[in-house]
Write an enzyme that holds these catalytic residues in place. Structure first.
Site, PDB file in Angstrom:
ATOM      1  N   CYS A   1       0.681  -1.283   0.136  1.00  0.00           N
ATOM      2  CA  CYS A   1      -0.007  -0.066   0.401  1.00  0.00           C
ATOM      3  C   CYS A   1       1.006   1.173  -0.257  1.00  0.00           C
ATOM      4  O   CYS A   1       1.495   2.011   0.571  1.00  0.00           O
ATOM      5  CB  CYS A   1      -0.799   0.072   1.055  1.00  0.00           C
ATOM      6  SG  CYS A   1      -1.845   1.718   1.534  1.00  0.00           S
TER       7      CYS A   1
ATOM      8  N   CYS B   1      -0.743   3.918   1.629  1.00  0.00           N
ATOM      9  CA  CYS B   1      -0.392   3.804   3.057  1.00  0.00           C
ATOM     10  C   CYS B   1       1.266   4.134   4.221  1.00  0.00           C
ATOM     11  O   CYS B   1       1.615   4.898   4.853  1.00  0.00           O
ATOM     12  CB  CYS B   1      -0.500   2.398   3.961  1.00  0.00           C
ATOM     13  SG  CYS B   1      -2.331   2.210   3.155  1.00  0.00           S
ATOM     14  N   ASP B   2       2.216   3.595   3.230  1.00  0.00           N
ATOM     15  CA  ASP B   2       3.487   3.338   3.863  1.00  0.00           C
ATOM     16  C   ASP B   2       4.552   4.144   2.805  1.00  0.00           C
ATOM     17  O   ASP B   2       6.134   4.200   3.986  1.00  0.00           O
ATOM     18  CB  ASP B   2       4.122   1.737   3.513  1.00  0.00           C
ATOM     19  CG  ASP B   2       3.114   1.053   4.335  1.00  0.00           C
ATOM     20  OD1 ASP B   2       2.544   1.712   5.300  1.00  0.00           O
ATOM     21  OD2 ASP B   2       2.742   0.305   4.042  1.00  0.00           O
TER      22      ASP B   2
END
Ligand code: NAP
Length: 325
Positions: A137, A140-141
């Protein structure tokens, strides 16, 4: 006594929230069960540019818009509720049993919209460094890799969107693709080819993720047949090689092919009263617009099914003021 509702929707991605919206507008008592936060894969998408009416909107913002609309229409969205299994009805007028960690709910019809999750490659180091440099992701990261070099594995829409997103944050992105041509939409490809900090490793596969005691330090690439290894130094590896269906709660006996649920054109599975829509289905295109369209059909058909079997409708109460407006 166990709770009784008209329609249970399993999953609160775009398909689930839209099924909730349609069922609630039909004044049916509908609960949308979601084990995490509502939104599904849209939550992990940076920008959505191909959903009609929104030229560009962040994934989380679109997910919030969907949830608010469904909730305000009367859908009962139950997040952080794990559906353990669905027991198909033996008597249609008793309903299908939805077994959750919080007890059972009986529903006249069930719409399964649990979507799909990212595939893993299964190469050495991938699992070992998951969460320590290997990610599925980018939105997200991505921020963990500010100014660093990363690789994105894959050539589809997800890989190209991830690479575009990361190119604003990281130092350099290498897109590793097993062929010499991307699969992603042309408009995304054009944008990616213009990015000065994006490189391509064509005809290459991820052979291994390497690292030290703390995190990823590089990757080994092979040719498509798994030969002739080369290495590049990266701190992050974003794997974007397609999806697998989330079928954990699909009851035994539901027809599937290659793991994807089969329905007819009206979203009926082969089990009466059980419907499926969106990414979990064996359909032509995994898109928000497709999921939303299919779930509108599923919810409408579920309402028709309840009428046909003579289901004693629970319904949603509407206050007089709202009914007039
Ligand atoms: P996808 O379209 O299935 O693409 C997967 C990519 O990974 C392909 O380029 C494929 O290579 C590669 N790949 C698959 N297995 C591999 C392996 N074992 N080793 C190396 N490479 C491998 O998956 P996706 O990009 O996750 O997209 C999933 C669906 O969601 C698609 O229908 C997509 O259109 C949709 N989606 C849409 C949007 C959007 O519209 N904005 C955004 C994200 C996703 P090959 O090309 O050689 O097969």
């Amino acid at each position: 006594m166990s709770e009784r509702i008209d329609i249970a929707v399993i999953g609160a991605g775009p398909a689930g929230l839209n099924a909730g919206l349609y069922a609630a507008r039909a004044r049916l008592a509908v609960a949308v069960f979601e084990r995490g936060s509502p939104g599904g894969q849209v939550l992990t998408t940076s920008e959505v540019e191909n959903y009609l009416g929104f030229e560009s909107i962040s994934g989380p913002e679109l997910a919030q818009t969907f949830e608010t609309h469904a909730r305000n229409s009367g859908a009962d969205i139950r997040h952080f509720v794990d559906v353990e299994k669905i027991l198909p009805a033996t008597d249609p007028l008793v309903g299908h049993e939805i077994v959750t960690g919080e007890g059972s709910v009986f529903a006249g019809a069930v719409i399964i919209v649990t979507g799909a999750s990212p595939n893993k490659l299964g190469v050495p180091g991938e699992e070992q460094f998951a969460g320590r440099g290997v990610s599925y992701c980018a939105t997200c990261d991505g921020n963990f890799f500010r100014g660093k070099n990363v690789a994105v594995i894959g050539g589809g829409d997800t890989a190209v969107e991830d690479a575009l997103y990361l190119s604003h944050i990281v130092g350099n992105v290498t897109v590793v693709h097993r062929r010499d041509e991307l699969r992603a939409q042309k408009v995304l490809q054009e944008r990616l080819f213009e990015r000065s900090n994006v490189e391509f490793a064509w005809n290459s596969k991820l052979g291994e993720v390497k690292g030290d005691d703390i995190s990823v330090t590089g990757i080994a690439l092979t040719d498509p047949d798994g030969n002739s290894s080369t290495s590049i130094d990266v701190h992050g590896v974003f794997v974007a090689v397609g999806l697998k269906p989330n079928t954990q709660v699909v009851p035994d006996g539901v027809k599937m092919e290659d793991g994807w649920v089969i329905t007819d054109q009206r979203m009926h599975t082969n089990i009466p009263g059980l419907f499926a829509a969106g990414d979990i289905r064996q359909n032509a295109l995994k898109q928000i617009s497709v999921s939303v369209g299919e779930s509108a059909v599923a919810a409408t058909e579920a309402g028709r099914y309840l009428d046909e079997i003579g289901w004693d409708t629970v319904g949603i109460k509407v206050d007089a003021e709202e009914a007039v407006s």
